[in-house]
Design a protein around this motif. Structure first.
Motif, PDB file in Angstrom:
ATOM      1  N   ARG A  13       0.848  -1.193   0.000  1.00 60.81           N
ATOM      2  CA  ARG A  13       0.000   0.000   0.000  1.00 60.81           C
ATOM      3  C   ARG A  13       0.882   1.242   0.000  1.00 60.81           C
ATOM      4  O   ARG A  13       2.012   1.238   0.504  1.00 60.81           O
ATOM      5  N   TRP A  14       0.353   2.318  -0.581  1.00 56.32           N
ATOM      6  CA  TRP A  14       1.002   3.619  -0.479  1.00 56.32           C
ATOM      7  C   TRP A  14       0.886   4.121   0.958  1.00 56.32           C
ATOM      8  O   TRP A  14      -0.131   3.908   1.624  1.00 56.32           O
ATOM      9  N   GLN A  15       1.918   4.807   1.440  1.00 58.07           N
ATOM     10  CA  GLN A  15       1.899   5.275   2.820  1.00 58.07           C
ATOM     11  C   GLN A  15       2.733   6.538   2.991  1.00 58.07           C
ATOM     12  O   GLN A  15       3.588   6.863   2.154  1.00 58.07           O
ATOM     13  N   ASP A  16       2.491   7.240   4.093  1.00 60.00           N
ATOM     14  CA  ASP A  16       3.250   8.443   4.401  1.00 60.00           C
ATOM     15  C   ASP A  16       4.699   8.091   4.717  1.00 60.00           C
ATOM     16  O   ASP A  16       5.012   6.970   5.156  1.00 60.00           O
ATOM     17  N   VAL A  17       5.565   9.060   4.531  1.00 57.17           N
ATOM     18  CA  VAL A  17       6.970   8.901   4.920  1.00 57.17           C
ATOM     19  C   VAL A  17       7.096   9.262   6.387  1.00 57.17           C
ATOM     20  O   VAL A  17       6.785  10.383   6.800  1.00 57.17           O
ATOM     21  N   VAL A  18       7.532   8.308   7.205  1.00 60.48           N
ATOM     22  CA  VAL A  18       7.675   8.522   8.647  1.00 60.48           C
ATOM     23  C   VAL A  18       9.039   8.038   9.089  1.00 60.48           C
ATOM     24  O   VAL A  18       9.734   7.302   8.377  1.00 60.48           O
ATOM     25  N   ALA A  19       9.428   8.447  10.299  1.00 63.00           N
ATOM     26  CA  ALA A  19      10.696   7.993  10.864  1.00 63.00           C
ATOM     27  C   ALA A  19      10.686   6.483  11.054  1.00 63.00           C
ATOM     28  O   ALA A  19       9.647   5.890  11.357  1.00 63.00           O
ATOM     29  N   GLY A  20      11.843   5.864  10.929  1.00 59.49           N
ATOM     30  CA  GLY A  20      11.928   4.410  10.956  1.00 59.49           C
ATOM     31  C   GLY A  20      11.455   3.785  12.252  1.00 59.49           C
ATOM     32  O   GLY A  20      10.958   2.657  12.243  1.00 59.49           O
ATOM     33  N   ASP A  21      11.589   4.505  13.376  1.00 55.76           N
ATOM     34  CA  ASP A  21      11.192   3.922  14.659  1.00 55.76           C
ATOM     35  C   ASP A  21       9.885   4.514  15.181  1.00 55.76           C
ATOM     36  O   ASP A  21       9.608   4.487  16.378  1.00 55.76           O
ATOM     37  N   ALA A  22       9.072   5.080  14.288  1.00 56.75           N
ATOM     38  CA  ALA A  22       7.824   5.707  14.729  1.00 56.75           C
ATOM     39  C   ALA A  22       6.901   4.708  15.418  1.00 56.75           C
ATOM     40  O   ALA A  22       6.279   5.003  16.439  1.00 56.75           O
ATOM     41  N   MET A  23       6.794   3.492  14.888  1.00 54.96           N
ATOM     42  CA  MET A  23       5.917   2.482  15.483  1.00 54.96           C
ATOM     43  C   MET A  23       6.446   2.034  16.839  1.00 54.96           C
ATOM     44  O   MET A  23       5.675   1.852  17.788  1.00 54.96           O
ATOM     45  N   ASP A  24       7.763   1.875  16.962  1.00 54.94           N
ATOM     46  CA  ASP A  24       8.348   1.497  18.248  1.00 54.94           C
ATOM     47  C   ASP A  24       8.036   2.553  19.309  1.00 54.94           C
ATOM     48  O   ASP A  24       7.722   2.230  20.456  1.00 54.94           O
ATOM     49  N   ALA A  25       8.123   3.826  18.908  1.00 55.26           N
ATOM     50  CA  ALA A  25       7.834   4.905  19.862  1.00 55.26           C
ATOM     51  C   ALA A  25       6.372   4.874  20.281  1.00 55.26           C
ATOM     52  O   ALA A  25       6.052   5.094  21.459  1.00 55.26           O
ATOM     53  N   LEU A  26       5.500   4.579  19.341  1.00 55.56           N
ATOM     54  CA  LEU A  26       4.076   4.509  19.660  1.00 55.56           C
ATOM     55  C   LEU A  26       3.796   3.382  20.648  1.00 55.56           C
ATOM     56  O   LEU A  26       3.071   3.567  21.639  1.00 55.56           O
ATOM     57  N   VAL A  27       4.362   2.208  20.425  1.00 49.97           N
ATOM     58  CA  VAL A  27       4.154   1.060  21.305  1.00 49.97           C
ATOM     59  C   VAL A  27       4.701   1.340  22.700  1.00 49.97           C
ATOM     60  O   VAL A  27       4.092   0.983  23.712  1.00 49.97           O
ATOM     61  N   ALA A  28       5.858   2.016  22.739  1.00 47.69           N
ATOM     62  CA  ALA A  28       6.495   2.290  24.027  1.00 47.69           C
ATOM     63  C   ALA A  28       5.867   3.473  24.753  1.00 47.69           C
ATOM     64  O   ALA A  28       6.188   3.729  25.919  1.00 47.69           O
ATOM     65  N   GLY A  29       4.982   4.200  24.094  1.00 45.27           N
ATOM     66  CA  GLY A  29       4.374   5.366  24.713  1.00 45.27           C
ATOM     67  C   GLY A  29       5.282   6.570  24.741  1.00 45.27           C
ATOM     68  O   GLY A  29       5.008   7.540  25.450  1.00 45.27           O
ATOM     69  N   ALA A  30       6.383   6.528  23.971  1.00 43.81           N
ATOM     70  CA  ALA A  30       7.318   7.643  23.945  1.00 43.81           C
ATOM     71  C   ALA A  30       6.862   8.681  22.923  1.00 43.81           C
ATOM     72  O   ALA A  30       6.002   8.428  22.082  1.00 43.81           O
ATOM     73  N   ALA A  31       7.455   9.851  23.011  1.00 43.29           N
ATOM     74  CA  ALA A  31       7.154  10.900  22.039  1.00 43.29           C
ATOM     75  C   ALA A  31       7.633  10.458  20.664  1.00 43.29           C
ATOM     76  O   ALA A  31       8.707   9.854  20.540  1.00 43.29           O
ATOM     77  N   GLY A  50      16.061  10.132   4.302  1.00 39.41           N
ATOM     78  CA  GLY A  50      15.039   9.356   3.617  1.00 39.41           C
ATOM     79  C   GLY A  50      13.685  10.027   3.529  1.00 39.41           C
ATOM     80  O   GLY A  50      12.682   9.356   3.314  1.00 39.41           O
ATOM     81  N   GLY A  51      13.647  11.340   3.694  1.00 38.67           N
ATOM     82  CA  GLY A  51      12.406  12.061   3.484  1.00 38.67           C
ATOM     83  C   GLY A  51      11.598  12.378   4.723  1.00 38.67           C
ATOM     84  O   GLY A  51      10.459  12.837   4.604  1.00 38.67           O
ATOM     85  N   VAL A  52      12.161  12.160   5.909  1.00 39.14           N
ATOM     86  CA  VAL A  52      11.448  12.501   7.150  1.00 39.14           C
ATOM     87  C   VAL A  52      11.611  13.990   7.459  1.00 39.14           C
ATOM     88  O   VAL A  52      10.640  14.685   7.751  1.00 39.14           O
ATOM     89  N   MET A  53      12.845  14.469   7.408  1.00 40.33           N
ATOM     90  CA  MET A  53      13.152  15.873   7.668  1.00 40.33           C
ATOM     91  C   MET A  53      13.586  16.533   6.359  1.00 40.33           C
ATOM     92  O   MET A  53      14.507  16.045   5.690  1.00 40.33           O
ATOM     93  N   TRP A  54      12.926  17.647   6.011  1.00 42.76           N
ATOM     94  CA  TRP A  54      13.229  18.368   4.789  1.00 42.76           C
ATOM     95  C   TRP A  54      13.671  19.798   5.100  1.00 42.76           C
ATOM     96  O   TRP A  54      13.187  20.411   6.046  1.00 42.76           O
ATOM     97  N   GLU A  55      14.591  20.300   4.286  1.00 44.15           N
ATOM     98  CA  GLU A  55      15.078  21.671   4.406  1.00 44.15           C
ATOM     99  C   GLU A  55      15.087  22.305   3.023  1.00 44.15           C
ATOM    100  O   GLU A  55      15.536  21.689   2.048  1.00 44.15           O
ATOM    101  N   ARG A  56      14.568  23.523   2.931  1.00 45.11           N
ATOM    102  CA  ARG A  56      14.621  24.220   1.647  1.00 45.11           C
ATOM    103  C   ARG A  56      16.033  24.744   1.423  1.00 45.11           C
ATOM    104  O   ARG A  56      16.554  25.511   2.230  1.00 45.11           O
ATOM    105  N   LYS A  57      16.631  24.336   0.310  1.00 48.40           N
ATOM    106  CA  LYS A  57      18.008  24.713   0.008  1.00 48.40           C
ATOM    107  C   LYS A  57      18.090  25.936  -0.892  1.00 48.40           C
ATOM    108  O   LYS A  57      19.103  26.633  -0.894  1.00 48.40           O
ATOM    109  N   SER A  58      17.060  26.149  -1.695  1.00 46.56           N
ATOM    110  CA  SER A  58      17.104  27.247  -2.649  1.00 46.56           C
ATOM    111  C   SER A  58      15.686  27.583  -3.087  1.00 46.56           C
ATOM    112  O   SER A  58      14.804  26.718  -3.076  1.00 46.56           O
ATOM    113  N   SER A  59      15.476  28.827  -3.482  1.00 43.11           N
ATOM    114  CA  SER A  59      14.185  29.227  -4.025  1.00 43.11           C
ATOM    115  C   SER A  59      14.143  29.121  -5.541  1.00 43.11           C
ATOM    116  O   SER A  59      13.167  29.535  -6.163  1.00 43.11           O
ATOM    117  N   VAL A  60      15.194  28.555  -6.155  1.00 42.24           N
ATOM    118  CA  VAL A  60      15.258  28.431  -7.611  1.00 42.24           C
ATOM    119  C   VAL A  60      14.057  27.623  -8.122  1.00 42.24           C
ATOM    120  O   VAL A  60      13.672  26.625  -7.529  1.00 42.24           O
TER     121      VAL A  60
END
Length: 293
Positions: free
Chosen positions: A186-204, A244-254
């Motif tokens: 299935r198509w899915q959002d780009v998320v951090a690799g340990d997002a599910m682990d954090a959810l299970v552990a109750g961490a931020a 891998g697409g979790v954190m993005w930064e604009r490098k240029s306005s070109v």
């Protein structure tokens, strides 16, 4: 296509200087950048020397290449079909038999398999060829985003483990970025690799900085030598991710129509604007004009 052949000869009386030049796609091929649109040209990255390769019957809409096969190109001309070149863009033949009769909106060669090619078809979905364009099979529908199926505008095979025994296929749409494992569940959002682990552990959950919402992703590329490095062209400018697409930064306005990244040097990027082919050696922070388009 005419008789199954993508016309490779220059058409009599037609030249890039006389008709103008609309660039739709670019890709690195060794020490040159292949530039495609109304014509197909190569530009030397050291000197800026431009060589006309072909003038197709129909403008090229998308390009794909594998770094291990720099002379093998796949192109999607306007109004449908796929063409393949095995000599760096001089001669072409049909490689889209079996695809729907509709516009191919994006192409990508699998990062770990140079004979596997992906194509997205307008109004249809994602197709795959595992024999370099000889035969094609449908693999999944278009992404479902914000209560509608969305055409894919840009496609990149990214050699990062998906956690499902394969790697990722990233897609840029008119409303943002999505991805799918190459098992095509299935198509899915780009998320951090340990997002599910954090959810299970109750961490931020880990921090995220996605691309701006509701902007089309006009071009999307992955660095072969450093697959966690992604670059995306949006109307707001050139954006880069180092994870891998979790954190993005604009490098240029070109304002960019097409992007390519050197497979051996993730900081070496080419970008086509409406009028110029630009080159960056520092990941998109600074640019120099390589050639006029």
């Amino acid at each position: 296509m005419t008789g199954g052949t993508f016309i490779a000869a220059l058409l009599p009386g037609r030249s890039a200087q006389a008709t103008g030049y609309a660039t739709s796609a670019i890709t690195f091929s060794g020490q040159t950048v292949i530039v495609a649109g109304d014509s197909v040209r190569s530009v030397d990255v050291s000197t800026g020397t431009t060589v006309d390769l072909t003038t197709p019957e129909r403008p090229v809409h998308a390009l794909a290449i594998h770094p291990d096969r720099p002379d093998r190109l796949f192109a999607a001309p306007e109004d449908g079909g796929i063409a393949q070149s095995n000599d760096g863009g001089r001669l072409w033949h049909s490689a889209g038999n079996g695809l729907p009769d509709a516009q191919v909106t994006a192409l990508a060669v699998a990062a770990a398999a140079p004979d596997t090619v992906y194509a997205t078809v307008s109004g249809d979905g994602l197709w795959r060829s595992e024999d370099a364009g000889g035969t094609w099979s449908f693999v999944m529908d278009r992404p479902w985003i914000e209560e509608a199926e969305r055409d894919v505008l840009a496609l990149a095979s990214v050699n990062l483990a998906s956690g499902m025994g394969g790697i990722w296929l990233y897609a840029g749409t008119e409303t943002g970025l999505t991805r799918v494992p190459d098992c095509f569940c299935r198509w899915q959002d780009v998320v951090a690799g340990d997002a599910m682990d954090a959810l299970v552990a109750g961490a931020a959950p880990p921090p995220e900085a996605p691309l701006p919402e509701d902007e089309p992703v006009l071009a999307l590329v992955s660095a072969h030598a450093a697959p966690e490095r992604l670059f995306a062209a949006l109307p707001s400018g050139l954006w880069a991710s180092a994870d891998g697409g979790v954190m993005w930064e604009r490098k240029s306005s070109v304002q960019v129509r097409a992007l390519a990244v050197d497979p051996m040097d993730p900081g070496h990027i080419a970008a086509a604007t409406d009028t110029e082919l630009k080159l960056s050696r520092d990941g998109g922070a600074n640019w120099a004009t390589l050639a006029a388009l």
